[in-house]
Design an enzyme around this catalytic site. Structure first.
Site, PDB file in Angstrom:
ATOM      1  N   ASP A  96       0.748  -1.266  -0.115  1.00  0.00           N
ATOM      2  CA  ASP A  96       0.156  -0.014   0.056  1.00  0.00           C
ATOM      3  C   ASP A  96       0.809   1.234  -0.093  1.00  0.00           C
ATOM      4  OD1 ASP A  96      -2.799   0.356  -0.095  1.00  0.00           O
ATOM      5  OD2 ASP A  96      -3.059   1.092   1.611  1.00  0.00           O
ATOM      6  N   ASP A 112     -11.788  -5.697  10.548  1.00  0.00           N
ATOM      7  CA  ASP A 112     -11.903  -7.333  10.589  1.00  0.00           C
ATOM      8  C   ASP A 112     -12.989  -7.627  11.314  1.00  0.00           C
ATOM      9  OD1 ASP A 112     -10.961  -6.174  13.062  1.00  0.00           O
ATOM     10  OD2 ASP A 112      -9.000  -7.267  12.949  1.00  0.00           O
TER      11      ASP A 112
END
Length: 964
Positions: free
Chosen positions: A251, A673
């Site tokens: 990223d 998550d």
């Protein structure tokens, strides 16, 4: 009396022999003379033995009993029929047409099974929970009915805190009602999917494909060597090569990560075959070569020692190349930039009539260059527009081609190892860095994962996705097979993900800050597995791609009533949109529709759903696929396919789509998550907790106190965000089980306990300061309640340790860090969450460095580093105030005319209870060799002086009032 003619199971031996002789004569009547005479001679020898009156031939030497085994051997008798022995000459029944092969067919076997906790442990555990619940109700009722008239404020604070603690305990203990264990059968998996059968005559693998995702963001804080070792362990995993693909999401768009991955792929060409040749279990090269055990154990090849020595030298050279990449990239970029500057000056001189313009007129950007002489499209070392973090082009590089469907065997090579008879293929590997531009919300890790989901769907489209952090590697090379035992078992089509426990290396032996977190991973997660499944914890999780797309499970239940006691079958997935309207009773049950404008991606959805189904080899398997459906080879990649994959990782692709809302990883929380897993459970999916005998994955965790508290702060802040969002379990659908709803509700509520915990930690000090206590007096009722509640809690904890396998020291460390984190990180998290909800203040977090120790020879150097943070203020204040209160309380009681020893002992007991929980925090502040930050002394002195002056002032004022 023993019979003269012993009998056998199917008649007398004489009758059996006569029948066999008659049959043989009829069968052999058409043969030639020699064949008939030989057979007749053999039969006569058998008959002579049977007709002989000398029983000693067939008798045992000691007892004289008839030796049946010897008779079977010498007469070629039979045992009967079955899968142990079947004679082709004997026929049982009419027209059965059975043979030995019919009995050798292996019966259908499940791939996994559920193991209940023994009732001798679980039943007392449940009974004690009920007993303690009743005791808490009586105790709180008694506390409310018996206030302390001398200190109503102290009594009021304590009773509010105790009621909240009881409520918090209920939220934590109720989901632990039904803990279970599970086991897998890897042999059955191989027999079912990788052995020759009518549908698979060549015995190729019929297992579904798996795409493994590795996420990283900053090579300065996440060392490329660590990431490279993780990738190498993935490429060497024990799973069919043609069915495995690996993707890394960078990223940060760093060239250092890109070139480190290129080096890793080159090293994998020898490392992967080496692991297969010698059956290496630990396939992370760094961890393997640092093992302190005997490497030759169970190794049988004579060339293992030579191969390992050669491989160790290759790995050392690989590490040197990785470590030298930063300097090599700088030198290369400097060289190319100087060449570009010369070209620019030469061109400017030509345009200016042979005269070089003034200095500064010729400006060449300081680009970062790749080894092939091309400018790096990602983030440059000297960042500039279009080449910096948050503003760079999308990059997708397939570094290894799609492997062939057939095995490719190696050959002897003098420069390398002898890989004769070893499959030298390696799985497909791709480097991905999604496009980033200013003005777009890139949604941190969740956005990066969704970009990988789309790119992998175009390139490989594995029906299952395994995501790992860059520092979590395969410790068990068969981990994927372990998870596949659940996905491919009957009922596996209802499983959305398999969560593996997180195990860590590099933790100090005492686990000072409860980094292993075994109480959660071995206790709470096992308990949730007995409900609707464990929560998703961010790494070490294997997803069903179809579930990740936001679709409903093929079958689900709804739980009605106040406590979800009434269960009924949920409405099925209907193709007709008008008929599916009843599913819109909850937003999460609406089917996703906006996947984006990629036709290739949209076409891959149905393929992934079909390939992820279990094998329809038994009538109990629902929604299965036929055997042999996944034997076709994958097509090779072409330019249009790669171009499509680059298009789906662009920053604009998610505009006006359901990505991040219903599809993929869910946006809007720093703990994406937990939210992602909650959404799946809310749709009716189930999850499974897979605890393997050998740890599936291992990673690293911050052992420094500051880093650990910041990690807990991020988790707690995400929980507060969940509580104040539509993902609060109170708003869940009816497909969520009641106890599962309680567990998710606890996820959002637990940080709020910090307010009550901080207050309760100050109560002993306030009691010692004022000479009062939370009760009027330490009477027998209070002490009896306190004793019984404490004893029941201790027994519950001991039984929980029994069924979870957690050590007693690990449990105590968890209790200590619960107090430390609750008074620091959780408190700040609640404040930050409230600021975000009320004032809209955004919260940002930075990655913590994987290694910050000064002493490279000490792997626990980070443990002793003291990095001051504002999170230290509250725990330090609690410690100092309690210490000062102990001194003041003891002094006042000793010099009092009428000492109240009971109240002093009550205050001292609770103060020492608080300080015992804060002991690891004190050790963390002391550091190594007394390297304590100056601010610790300053703050401690300031708090001590302030508290002492306040106590003197209040005491003097009260004494003056009494004199008046």
């Amino acid at each position: 009396m023993k019979p003269d003619k012993p009998t056998i199971r199917f008649g007398s031996k004489a009758q059996n022999a006569s029948r066999q002789a008659g049959e043989q004569e009829d069968n052999y009547g058409s043969r030639g003379g020699s064949g008939r005479s030989n057979d007749k001679a053999k039969m006569e020898r058998r008959m002579s033995i049977m007709k002989s009156n000398n029983r000693s031939i067939l008798s045992r030497s000691q007892t004289g009993d008839f030796d049946h085994n010897r008779w079977l051997f010498e007469t070629r008798g039979t045992y009967g029929v079955g899968n142990a022995y079947w004679s082709d000459q004997d026929k049982y029944g009419q027209n059965t047409e059975l043979s030995m092969s019919d009995f050798l067919d292996k019966p259908w076997k499940p791939l996994s099974r559920k193991i209940r906790v023994p009732a001798a442990i679980l039943s007392p555990y449940r009974i004690l929970v009920v007993i303690r619940l009743v005791l808490l109700c009586f105790f709180l009722g008694w506390r409310v009915q018996n206030p302390n008239r001398d200190a109503m404020w102290l009594w009021g604070l304590s009773i509010v805190c105790e009621i909240w603690f009881a409520f918090s305990w209920l939220l934590d203990i109720f989901p632990k009602y039904n803990p279970i264990n599970r086991s897998t059968d890897l042999a059955a998996l191989r027999d079912k999917f990788e052995q020759p059968s009518p549908a698979n005559p060549h015995g190729r693998s019929d297992l579904p494909g798996v795409d493994v995702f590795v996420s990283t963001a900053d090579p300065d804080k996440e060392p490329p060597l660590v990431t490279a070792n993780t990738v190498l362990s993935i490429l060497a995993a024990d799973y069919p090569v043609e069915k495995l693909s690996c993707y890394i999401s960078d990223d940060g768009g760093a060239i250092l990560t890109f070139e480190a991955m290129d080096e890793a792929v080159k090293f994998a060409e020898v490392w992967v075959p080496f692991c297969r040749k010698h059956d290496i279990d630990l396939r992370n090269p760094d961890s393997y070569f640092n093992l302190k055990t005997d490497h030759t154990k169970n190794k049988k090849r004579p060339d293992f020692v030579k191969d390992r020595r050669w491989m160790k030298r290759e790995y050392d050279e690989f590490k040197v190349r990785i470590n030298g990449l930063p300097e090599a990239i700088r030198r290369r970029s400097k060289s190319f930039n100087s060449m570009e500057l010369k070209k620019a000056k030469s061109l400017a001189r030509e345009k200016n009539g042979g005269v070089l313009p003034s200095e500064g007129a010729v400006d060449v950007p300081k680009a970062t260059w790749m080894a092939d002489g091309m400018q790096w499209p990602g983030t440059w070392l000297d960042q500039t527009a279009d080449h910096k973090k948050g503003d760079h082009a999308g990059i997708l590089q397939v570094m290894t081609k799609v492997p062939e469907n057939e095995k490719v065997m190696g050959q002897p090579d003098e420069k390398k190892l002898d890989f004769t008879g070893v499959d030298i293929r390696i799985p497909m590997f791709a480097y991905v860095s999604r496009e980033k531009r200013p003005g777009f919300d890139h949604n941190k890790k969740a956005g990066a994962m969704n970009a990988l989901v789309r790119a992998s769907a175009v390139l490989s489209n594995g029906p299952f996705i395994l995501n790992l952090d860059c520092d979590h590697y395969f410790y068990n090379c068969q981990a994927i097979r372990e998870g596949m035992c659940f996905m491919m078992d009957r009922g596996g089509d209802r499983i959305c993900y398999i969560q593996f426990p997180q195990r860590f290396e590099g933790i100090d032996p005492s686990d000072r800050y409860a980094n292993h977190n075994t109480v959660f991973f071995d206790g709470s997660m096992r308990a949730l597995d007995g409900l609707q499944g464990p929560v998703y914890v961010g790494t070490g999780c294997m997803f069903r791609r179809y579930a990740l797309y936001g679709f409903l499970p093929p079958r689900a239940n709804e739980y009605l009533g106040m406590f979800g006691s009434t269960k009924r079958r949920a409405p099925g997935h209907l193709e007709d949109e008008s008929e599916a309207q009843p599913l819109t009773s909850h937003p999460d049950l609406n089917l996703p529709k906006k996947f984006g404008n990629s036709a290739t991606f949209n076409e891959s959805i149905a393929v992934a759903e079909f390939q992820g189904r279990p094998l329809a080899d038994h009538k109990s398997v629902k929604n299965g696929r036929p055997p042999g459906a996944l034997l076709l080879p994958r097509p090779p990649l072409d330019a249009p396919t790669v171009a499509e994959a680059i298009a789906v990782i662009s920053c604009w692709y998610e505009d006006k789509t359901d990505w991040g809302d219903k599809i993929g990883w869910i946006y809007g929380s720093v703990t994406e998550d937990v939210v992602t897993g909650y959404r799946m459970h809310n749709r009716g999916w189930r999850s499974v907790y897979c605890v393997t005998k050998r740890d599936a994955f291992r990673g690293t965790a911050p052992i420094n106190l500051t880093d650990r508290l910041h990690q807990v702060l991020r988790w707690a802040t995400g929980s507060v965000e969940i509580f104040f969002s539509k993902n609060n379990a109170l708003f869940g659908s009816r497909r969520l089980k009641f106890l599962q709803r309680i567990a998710y509700l606890n996820v959002g509520i637990y940080p709020f306990t910090s307010f009550f915990l901080v207050t309760y930690c100050f109560l002993p000090a306030l009691s010692l300061f004022t000479g009062t206590f939370i009760v009027q007096s330490l009477d027998i009722s209070f002490l009896l309640y306190l004793l019984t509640i404490t004893v029941t809690l201790t027994l519950i904890s001991l039984l929980e340790i029994r069924w979870s396998g957690v050590g007693l020291e690990e449990w105590w460390r968890n209790e200590q860090f619960w107090a430390i984190g609750g008074t620091s990180a959780h408190l700040v998290a609640v404040i930050q969450g409230l600021l975000k909800v009320v004032a809209g203040v955004e919260i940002s977090f930075t990655l913590t460095s994987k290694s910050a120790g000064e002493d490279e020879d000490d792997i626990y150097a980070d443990l002793y580093i003291v990095k001051w943070t504002g999170l230290f203020l509250m725990p330090l204040t609690i410690i100092v105030v309690n210490l000062v209160a102990i001194v003041i309380g003891c002094s006042r009681t000793l010099y009092s005319e009428i000492p109240e020893w009971g109240k002093l002992m009550g205050g001292l007991f609770f103060s020492f209870w608080v300080l015992s929980h804060m002991y690891p925090f004190v050790k963390g502040l002391l550091g190594r060799r007394g390297r304590v930050p100056t601010i610790v002394y300053v703050w401690s002195g300031l708090v001590s002086i302030t508290v002492s002056l306040l106590w003197i002032s209040i005491t003097s004022e009260n004494r003056g009032k009494l004199e008046v």
